[in-house]
Design a protein around this motif. Sequence first.
Motif, PDB file in Angstrom:
ATOM      1  N   ALA A 133       0.836  -1.196   0.000  1.00 56.33           N
ATOM      2  CA  ALA A 133       0.000   0.000   0.000  1.00 56.33           C
ATOM      3  C   ALA A 133       0.873   1.248   0.000  1.00 56.33           C
ATOM      4  O   ALA A 133       1.985   1.251   0.510  1.00 56.33           O
ATOM      5  CB  ALA A 133      -0.923  -0.001   1.210  1.00 56.33           C
ATOM      6  N   THR A 142      -4.875   3.415   5.016  1.00 56.86           N
ATOM      7  CA  THR A 142      -6.071   2.689   5.438  1.00 56.86           C
ATOM      8  C   THR A 142      -6.036   1.257   4.925  1.00 56.86           C
ATOM      9  O   THR A 142      -5.708   1.001   3.759  1.00 56.86           O
ATOM     10  CB  THR A 142      -7.332   3.389   4.914  1.00 56.86           C
ATOM     11  N   ALA A 143      -6.359   0.320   5.801  1.00 56.53           N
ATOM     12  CA  ALA A 143      -6.360  -1.096   5.418  1.00 56.53           C
ATOM     13  C   ALA A 143      -7.304  -1.314   4.243  1.00 56.53           C
ATOM     14  O   ALA A 143      -8.430  -0.830   4.238  1.00 56.53           O
ATOM     15  CB  ALA A 143      -6.786  -1.957   6.607  1.00 56.53           C
ATOM     16  N   GLY A 144      -6.832  -2.057   3.255  1.00 56.92           N
ATOM     17  CA  GLY A 144      -7.638  -2.349   2.078  1.00 56.92           C
ATOM     18  C   GLY A 144      -7.510  -1.329   0.977  1.00 56.92           C
ATOM     19  O   GLY A 144      -7.997  -1.547  -0.129  1.00 56.92           O
ATOM     20  N   ALA A 145      -6.872  -0.175   1.251  1.00 59.65           N
ATOM     21  CA  ALA A 145      -6.692   0.856   0.228  1.00 59.65           C
ATOM     22  C   ALA A 145      -5.304   0.720  -0.380  1.00 59.65           C
ATOM     23  O   ALA A 145      -4.298   0.772   0.330  1.00 59.65           O
ATOM     24  CB  ALA A 145      -6.867   2.246   0.831  1.00 59.65           C
ATOM     25  N   ALA A 146      -5.247   0.544  -1.694  1.00 63.61           N
ATOM     26  CA  ALA A 146      -3.948   0.479  -2.358  1.00 63.61           C
ATOM     27  C   ALA A 146      -3.267   1.835  -2.337  1.00 63.61           C
ATOM     28  O   ALA A 146      -2.031   1.931  -2.275  1.00 63.61           O
ATOM     29  CB  ALA A 146      -4.121  -0.002  -3.797  1.00 63.61           C
ATOM     30  N   ASP A 148      -3.772   5.690  -0.402  1.00 62.78           N
ATOM     31  CA  ASP A 148      -4.472   6.515   0.574  1.00 62.78           C
ATOM     32  C   ASP A 148      -3.954   7.942   0.456  1.00 62.78           C
ATOM     33  O   ASP A 148      -2.807   8.229   0.800  1.00 62.78           O
ATOM     34  CB  ASP A 148      -4.234   5.964   1.983  1.00 62.78           C
TER      35      ASP A 148
END
Length: 474
Positions: A133, A142-146, A148
């Motif tokens: 990330a 942010t978790a899940g965001a490639a 941010d």
Amino acid sequence: MRVNGTGVGIGTTAPVFPLHVYNHGVDTGYGLAGEEIYSSSFEAGLLLNNAATGGHKYNIFSSGGGSGVGNGNLAFADVTNQSTRVLISSSGNVGIGVTTPQSKLDVSGGVAVGASYAGVTAAPTNGAIIQGAVGIGTNAPTAGAALDLSYNSNSMLLPTGTSGQRPTGVVGMMRYNSAIPGVETYYNGSWNTLGTGSITSIATNNGITGGTIVGSGTIGLAPIGTVQLLANPTGSSAVPVGTSLSAVIDNAACSTQGSIFYRNGSSWTCLPPGTSGQVLQTQGASANPQWAVGGGGSSGMTLLATVNASGASSVVFNSTHLTSTYNKYVIEFDSFYPSTDNVNFELQISNDNGSTWISSSYDYAIYNHDWNGGSSVVGSGGTGNSFALLAQGVGGTSNKVGQGTIKFSMPSASAQYPVFDWKIMYWFHGPGALEDIIGSGVYDGATGAFNAVRILMSSGNINGNFHLYGLSGN
């Protein structure tokens, strides 16, 4: 070791630097192997020369004024290829492939980051590939965001170009088209502009597809559960808008006080207000509600149509209202008077929905009672009349009006004749005294149902409010 006028040589009899170390190409595993340490007015450094096949000569040096890479820098140069690979400037900037780094790290070429990318996959020319990330403006993406982008007051600038400058499309691509102008994305095999396009339907759980929303305004969906947009019953393609659900319904169909908004067989629609004293009567799960007289029930009267006549040539009810749903009908009227004094009140029927009116074979009889105390049979038509005479010698004005009812049956069998009866109160011509009329009639020219009825004056126009009701049951 050999000392000459130039320097000290170890492993060589002809040193060319102040200290010249050479081991004849043999790697002994210790000490200096193939190095030349030197100093000049341009550079002071360590020259590493591997004379074996495929070996390179590298120079690690501190640069001086005439070195070509600036003053006071530490450079790592590939002498064989005559290229400076890495340079650390006197200000602490690092350049890879560049000798004038302007930032803490300058890279000329592609960059690969991550254990699965570095040393495995080449980055695009002058580009970067990053395995994990990326946080910009944040140290905790942010978790899940490639990607941010944590800048509250800034924005992201998309690539911009005309339609002719579009890249080969891949699903998910996004760019700003300056020719449209607008943001466009690539999906379903083509570029599509966000915020424009066609709408044909808005279906529950399925979103929006095809057609065009016409008109301006804001569509607001309040937090009240499932909200459906309402079709416009006027036939316009405009989508009803409003700042509340109530306003949307008003704009769609039902803005008159007393109206009832209900679902018919295919869409939402409006039942106009009834008259005073009427009740809303259900017709069952597969039929529309209707206004009815009295308490409703199986014998109740259902309002089918209203005609407010003002100088009309006639009042007509046709197949829109006269259907097989009912076999008995009532026409109630009030505020009734002719535009011309001393004329007759007549009725005719039609078998072609009012295109032509039957003008023969009516039989009738009427009984008159006037308020001066007299009474008599004033009309007995016999057979072959061109109309059913409801009243004769009718007068009146806008403040001297009449009222009454006309009942008739829609034959349920092909061998039956249509029959009528009526009761009317009206002003005699002049205007004279009030008159009460009761009468009955039949059309005996043919049996079976008809599909239109009209009431009219023998001359001039008619005024009044006329209501058609269907009678349920027996």
